[in-house]
Design an enzyme around this catalytic site. Structure first.
Site, mmCIF file in Angstrom:
data_model
loop_
_atom_site.group_PDB
_atom_site.id
_atom_site.type_symbol
_atom_site.label_atom_id
_atom_site.label_comp_id
_atom_site.label_asym_id
_atom_site.label_seq_id
_atom_site.Cartn_x
_atom_site.Cartn_y
_atom_site.Cartn_z
ATOM 1 N N LYS A 1 64.277 -10.684 60.261
ATOM 2 C CA LYS A 1 64.499 -11.298 61.573
ATOM 3 C C LYS A 1 64.519 -10.237 62.678
ATOM 4 O O LYS A 1 64.699 -10.533 63.850
ATOM 5 C CB LYS A 1 65.813 -12.085 61.581
ATOM 6 C CG LYS A 1 65.804 -13.289 60.632
ATOM 7 C CD LYS A 1 67.122 -14.029 60.689
ATOM 8 C CE LYS A 1 67.399 -14.886 59.488
ATOM 9 N NZ LYS A 1 66.636 -16.138 59.432
ATOM 10 N N GLN B 1 71.588 -13.308 63.058
ATOM 11 C CA GLN B 1 70.967 -13.760 64.308
ATOM 12 C C GLN B 1 71.345 -12.873 65.489
ATOM 13 O O GLN B 1 71.084 -13.234 66.634
ATOM 14 C CB GLN B 1 71.389 -15.209 64.605
ATOM 15 C CG GLN B 1 70.939 -16.204 63.554
ATOM 16 C CD GLN B 1 69.430 -16.386 63.524
ATOM 17 O OE1 GLN B 1 68.729 -16.070 64.485
ATOM 18 N NE2 GLN B 1 68.923 -16.889 62.415
ATOM 19 N N ASP C 1 78.542 -12.067 60.028
ATOM 20 C CA ASP C 1 77.156 -12.372 59.663
ATOM 21 C C ASP C 1 76.301 -12.148 60.904
ATOM 22 O O ASP C 1 76.306 -12.955 61.834
ATOM 23 C CB ASP C 1 77.072 -13.826 59.169
ATOM 24 C CG ASP C 1 75.630 -14.286 58.954
ATOM 25 O OD1 ASP C 1 74.699 -13.517 59.248
ATOM 26 O OD2 ASP C 1 75.454 -15.435 58.491
ATOM 27 N N CYS D 1 69.752 -25.262 57.797
ATOM 28 C CA CYS D 1 70.690 -24.753 56.789
ATOM 29 C C CYS D 1 72.108 -24.706 57.345
ATOM 30 O O CYS D 1 72.873 -23.790 57.041
ATOM 31 C CB CYS D 1 70.291 -23.373 56.275
ATOM 32 S SG CYS D 1 68.762 -23.395 55.363
ATOM 33 N N HIS E 1 75.800 -20.806 58.823
ATOM 34 C CA HIS E 1 74.628 -21.039 57.983
ATOM 35 C C HIS E 1 75.145 -21.251 56.551
ATOM 36 O O HIS E 1 76.179 -20.697 56.180
ATOM 37 C CB HIS E 1 73.753 -19.789 58.056
ATOM 38 C CG HIS E 1 72.415 -19.900 57.401
ATOM 39 N ND1 HIS E 1 72.256 -19.846 56.035
ATOM 40 C CD2 HIS E 1 71.172 -20.042 57.928
ATOM 41 C CE1 HIS E 1 70.958 -19.957 55.753
ATOM 42 N NE2 HIS E 1 70.281 -20.081 56.874
#
Lengths: 140, 406
Positions: free
Chosen positions: B226, B203, B200, B364, B123
């Site tokens: 999220k 997600q 990261d 993104c 991202h």
């Protein structure tokens, strides 16, 4: 026909559509039919980069009238472009600058011109006016 | 444990909303998830019952509020199995967590010519903060390439992680494709050369069990919104030894021990990185969201979402000319696709009119779209409250719309 008469004509055409699907089918149809954008105009300086779709705009003066040509990589965007060209192309800079475009709102496509849609259409309309300002100055 | 989908859907009031007069089919969960009543109530309760600035008041409400905020930190610690609660730093979200790390890590450790290694499917939030360091510090950004299936190619990992590499920063799960990356392998390679790794997890935490000690990652970042929590709250997890070595990010209240015009000494972890009044209603909301997820069970969630993914892949495959992007062997509940050469904006616009919310565009992740040479994709991403019926609606609507563009 004046700009306002063409706007009225488009509003009437769209009033015939009962279903949103018919309206969009029509936009897709006229988007597919939009032609005339030359490859040599597909330049960085003519590109309006929306987050979702890209729009290219070219304008040139024929006598005292502005001829707009535009293209997009998305068909629905192209359909709305085709309507804008139908209304504004072939007009003098003064006609364009004095016009008030209400047809997009009247035919229920206003949300396509909101800044959040980021499909390049709002920036394209601004660019069309800027061309009119520039050509008006050129014509003196 | 089996999922009671009716009960879960009843927990999310927004799912009762209609769009253009049609029932909402929300399949944009990788962008943000909706919030269960339990989270909304927890946030409301902060303002209804104990709102007060935290960590400094002598009065009752301040103590209650401080306690709620710090309990949320412990919930996060347990959720990702961090060794200490002071390794959990509250931020505004994944983006701020990465910017914090990039800034503080650069101040302490980075010089011209040093390399940061990311991947081709990151991202923008895990690309741009490092690119800013290219300008500021002369740092060089390298990336792990991907194959056509959207999987990281690790063949040259030993060259990519070299003696110039100072940090490896990769996504746990790709937001645009759903690929689950082999982060354990990457962490092991990096650690063999004593190089720290940031994962990261924006997600990931809502889909799979994350255990930062088992992973042995040095930093792990994610967002609350999220994970069924409010927007504006996120987490930077860092190993104590690393966080202690880093310079502070923002200066202000809370993060100091003593201040004089001659100089300032900084507070201990985690407060060193939490300048200003923190988002304590957000942290409490995040704590409630973690309780919610724990109550269902992350393994049950993973299993249910996997069923949805398989079902959607199978159903969507029946649409003529569909092209899937991201066909990795290991995937989370994200499906990216195009229909022939039809622009994603066109299909997305029509689906929206039918009450179906999916994401269209580059997500993104422009370098990834450049790799596939496409303007973007249509992305359907599933959460715990989605159903097979919704996937049927997506499939039928997409097929119908695609015919219009013929």
């Amino acid at each position: 026909m004046t700009i306002n008469e063409i706007q009225e004509e488009i509003i009437e055409e769209f009033a015939a559509f009962d279903e949103w699907m018919d309206k969009y089918s029509y936009l897709i149809e006229i988007g597919n039919d939009l032609e005339g954008f030359k490859d040599e105009w597909r330049l960085e300086q003519n590109l309006i980069e929306g987050c979702q779709s890209k729009v290219w705009v070219h304008a040139e003066l024929q006598d005292d009238k502005i001829i707009y040509s535009a293209d997009s990589d998305a068909i629905i965007t192209k359909g709305i472009i085709a309507l804008l060209i139908r209304v504004l192309s072939g007009r003098t800079p003064d006609e364009i600058l004095n016009s008030e475009l209400n047809f997009v709102e009247e035919i229920g496509l206003k949300d396509h011109l909101s800044p959040t849609r980021s499909n390049g259409l709002l920036a394209m309309m601004k660019q069309m006016r800027l061309y009119a300002v520039a050509f008006k100055a050129k014509l003196g | 444990m089996a999922i009671n989908i009716e009960q879960i859907r009843a927990d999310f009031p927004i799912l009762q909303e209609t769009v253009y007069g049609k029932p909402l089919v929300y399949l944009d969960n990788a962008a943000t998830t909706h919030k269960p009543q339990q989270v909304i109530d927890a946030v409301s309760e902060v303002y209804l019952k104990y709102n007060s600035n935290i960590h400094r008041g002598v009065h009752h409400l301040s103590n209650v509020c401080t306690q709620a905020h710090e309990e949320a930190r412990i919930k996060v610690q347990q959720f990702i199995n961090a060794q200490h609660s002071h390794e959990v730093i509250f931020t505004r979200g994944t983006t701020e967590s990465i910017n914090l790390l990039a800034s503080s890590f650069a101040d302490t450790f980075l010089n011209a010519g040093d390399e940061i290694l990311v991947s081709q499917l990151e991202h923008h939030s895990n690309i741009v903060p490092w690119q800013l360091l290219e300008k500021k510090k002369g740092v060089v950004l390298k990336y792990i390439p991907i194959n056509q299936a959207g999987e990281l190619i690790l063949d040259n990992l030993d060259e990519l992680i070299n003696n110039k590499t100072k940090l490896v920063a990769v996504a746990h799960i790709s937001n645009a494709l759903g690929t689950v990356n082999p982060i354990k392998t990457i962490i092991n390679h990096a650690h063999n050369k004593n190089i720290p790794v940031m994962i990261d997890g924006a997600q990931a935490v809502q889909h799979v069990k994350v255990d930062v000690q088992e992973l042995d990652c040095d930093f792990y970042v994610f967002s609350g919104h999220k994970l069924y929590a409010p927007t504006g709250i996120g987490i930077l997890y860092g190993k104590e030894e690393w966080l202690n070595k880093l310079e502070p990010y923002h200066g202000g209240g809370e993060m100091i021990k003593t201040v004089s015009f001659e100089g300032t000494t900084f507070n201990e972890l985690p407060f060193k990185f939490e300048a200003g009044t923190p988002d304590f209603s957000g942290s409490v909301g995040l704590g409630a969201a973690i309780d919610y997820v724990n109550n269902i069970g992350i393994d049950a969630i993973a299993q249910y979402e996997h069923e949805l993914l398989n079902y959607a892949t199978q159903r969507l495959s029946t649409i003529p000319n569909i092209r899937f992007f991201g066909t990795a062997a290991e995937k989370a509940s994200v499906i990216s696709f195009l229909i022939g050469e039809i622009h994603p904006f066109d299909i997305g616009t029509m689906l929206d009119k039918m009450g179906i919310a999916i994401r269209t565009g580059h997500h993104c992740a422009q370098p990834l779209m450049q790799y596939y040479n496409i303007p973007g994709t249509l992305r359907a991403s599933f959460a715990i409250y989605n159903t097979k019926e919704e996937i049927d609606k997506l499939t039928e609507a997409t097929e119908r719309v695609a015919q219009l563009f013929g």
